[in-house]
Each structure stands twice: as C-alpha cells, then as structure tokens.
Design a protein around this motif. Structure first.
Motif: not given
Ligand code: B12
Ligand code: SF4
Ligand code: SF4
Length: 232
Positions: A67-82
C-alpha cells in the motif's frame, strides 16, 4: 478427485482471516458464466467465493508493504498475492479468478448464487447483516474436483422492507433512478471544484444513507481510497 468442503473452507479461512478476507459461499460455474470458450474446463466446476466485510481487510491491506508504493492498483496486487499464498496451501487443482483484470467474470451473479443475496437499487448487492459494506475479492474454482455446493437457506432482502428508500434521494445529482446508475453524472460531480466535501472525501452519499449494517461501514480512509479509484 474427491475433496471435503469443510477441509477446504478451513484452509482458506485460516489463511485469509489475518487479511480480513473470508470464504463467502460455494457455487457452481455455469456454462453461461464463461466470457469465452477459453475457460470451457470450468463449466460445471465447484467454486468458493471470497469476500470482505467491514473494515478488517482495509486494516490488513494498509499495514502491508504494497500500500502506498505509488504503483497502480495496490489493492488488486495485494489481493492476488494473499490469494496466491492461500491457494498454495490447498494442494488441489484450482484456478484463482478475480473481479479485476483482463477477464470480466460475473462476480455479482456468483455472489447471488453463493450467498443468496440480492441487488440494492444502487446496483451493489445488499447483505442483511453487512448492508452495502462488503465486496467480492476472488473465486477459487476447482475444475475436476468432486465437491457439491450446499443448498442455500433463504436470505432476507432488506430493500423489500425499506419503504422510504433513503439511498435513492441522497445523491446530490440524482445519479440513481429506475434506469440504473448514471455513471457519467456521478463522475462529473466528483470532479467539480465547487462540490461539497462529501462523496469523494466521505464516500458515496447514497450508499451512506442506507440504514442496514451501519456498524460495518468502511472508515474514511477506505472510502476515500475506493472513491479515488472510481472517480478520482
Ligand atoms: C464494471 C463495474 C463497475 C462499473 C459499472 C457497473 C455496471 N453498471 O455494471 C462502474 C465503474 C460504474 C462501477 C462502479 C462501482 N462499483 Co463496480 N464493478 C464493475 C465490475 C468490474 C464488473 C461488473 C460487470 O459488468 N459485470 C459483468 C456481468 C456479466 O456480471 P454480473 O455479475 O452478471 O453483472 C452484474 C453487475 O453488472 C450488476 N450491476 C448492474 N448495474 C450496476 C451498477 C453498479 C453501480 C454496480 C456496482 C453493479 C451493477 O448487475 C449485473 C447482474 O447481476 C464488478 C466486478 C466483477 N467482475 O463483477 C465491480 C463491482 C460490481 N463493483 C462494485 C462496487 C462496490 C462499485 C462501487 C460502489 C465502487 C466504490 N466506489 O466503492 C462503484 C459504484 C459507484 C459509486 N458511486 O460509488 C462491487 C459490488 C460489490 C457488491 N456488494 O455488490 C463489485 C462486484 C466489485 C467487487 N470487488 O466487489 N462498477
Ligand atoms: S436504503 Fe433501503 S432500499 Fe436503499 S439499499 Fe438500503 S435497504 Fe435497500
Ligand atoms: S458518489 Fe456522490 S455523486 Fe456519485 S452516486 Fe454517490 S452520492 Fe451520487
């Protein structure tokens, strides 16, 4: 291949609980759900829907490094990871589908089938407990695995008993009516410099007007995040 529903639910729920996500219900993929024949092997397969309710997911996501890494769609990327981490614990053939990305999977249709809930006049599905403060994050499909989704118990639809329907009169530009949601009117309002600090800062006024599940309402940071992704 045979598998026990309960064992899968325990693995998924155990892996997701610390991330504020939860198994939301089983359903079966129908041939008409598939956007193309590319995924024909999914037809008839059992699937487990995963969602979030209230602010628990936001707290886990905010604390995560993405979160807050400045790249797009952080919630989507986090969801895919978990979800990927959870899938790795399953040791069963499966595919992870998401309500974002290149393929448009019918997640609301699946939620109606898996949870028995129905749509509010706003288009968002309303849950008798969580109201409008829940969303869908993934579906784990098990092609070729023998799992029978359970029969659904009847679920109350709160809008049927809501005579005043305050959600329909709260929008400052009347974006909701019998024709549906006027997306352009809403987005135009959100970009106006003379608008009230509502909506973008405090979240959609129509959604906030609903009396159901208010204690599950997202906090200001979370609604601002979603509103910025939608209309910012
Ligand atoms: C495209 C889309 C939008 C579009 C258009 C919606 C539309 N008219 O269909 C836009 C950009 C407008 C939109 C907006 C929002 N959306 Co949206 N959206 C989607 C998305 C990616 C695809 C929907 C779709 O076309 N499905 C294709 C058909 C084939 O699938 P379906 O399940 O049969 O389709 C159903 C929906 O289209 C629905 N529907 C019809 N009209 C509307 C209007 C609205 C506003 C919504 C939310 C749904 C909806 O009815 C269909 C039949 O059940 C889904 C995720 C997904 N993959 O399902 C999220 C999704 C529907 N959206 C969701 C949400 C929460 C929103 C917002 C509230 C986001 C926010 N700001 O917090 C906003 C609403 C605007 C506001 N003022 O707050 C959630 C709904 C969760 C729920 N409890 O039901 C979903 C499921 C995403 C998720 N991760 O959970 N969204
Ligand atoms: S205000 Fe009433 S009609 Fe609107 S979503 Fe809530 S329960 Fe349904
Ligand atoms: S965000 Fe504001 S302008 Fe958009 S639909 Fe909701 S209440 Fe209306």
């Amino acid at each position: 291949m045979r598998a026990r529903r309960k064992e899968i639910e325990d693995i998924v729920s155990g892996g997701l609980a610390t991330n504020g996500l939860a198994a939301a219900g089983w359903f079966r993929i129908e041939p008409g759900d598939l956007p193309s024949d590319t995924h024909a092997s999914f037809a008839g397969a059992p699937a487990l829907l995963v969602g979030n309710r209230g602010g628990a997911m936001w707290r886990a996501f905010s604390a995560a490094s993405g979160h807050g890494d400045g790249r797009e769609t952080p919630l989507d990327r986090w969801t895919a990871r978990v979800m990927g981490e959870t899938g790795a614990r399953l040791h069963l053939p499966h595919a992870m589908l998401f309500p974002f990305g290149a393929t448009l999977w019918p997640f609301q249709r699946w939620a109606r089938r898996a949870m028995g809930i129905g749509p509010s006049p706003l288009g968002i599905l309303i849950h008798p407990q969580f109201g409008l403060w829940h969303a869908l994050r993934a579906a784990i499909v098990f092609p070729g695995v023998d799992i029978k989704p359970p029969r659904l118990e009847p679920v109350a639809h709160p809008c049927e008993r809501c005579d005043d329907k305050p959600c329909l009169s709260a929008c400052p530009v009347g974006a909701f009516d019998a024709q549906g949601f006027a997306v352009a009117a809403c987005r135009e309002y959100l970009r106006r410099s003379d608008r009230d600090p509502d909506c973008m800062d405090r979240g959609c006024a129509a959604r906030a007007a609903c009396p159901i599940g208010r204690e599950w309402r997202y906090d200001e940071d979370q609604v601002r995040f979603h509103m910025e992704s939608f209309g910012g």
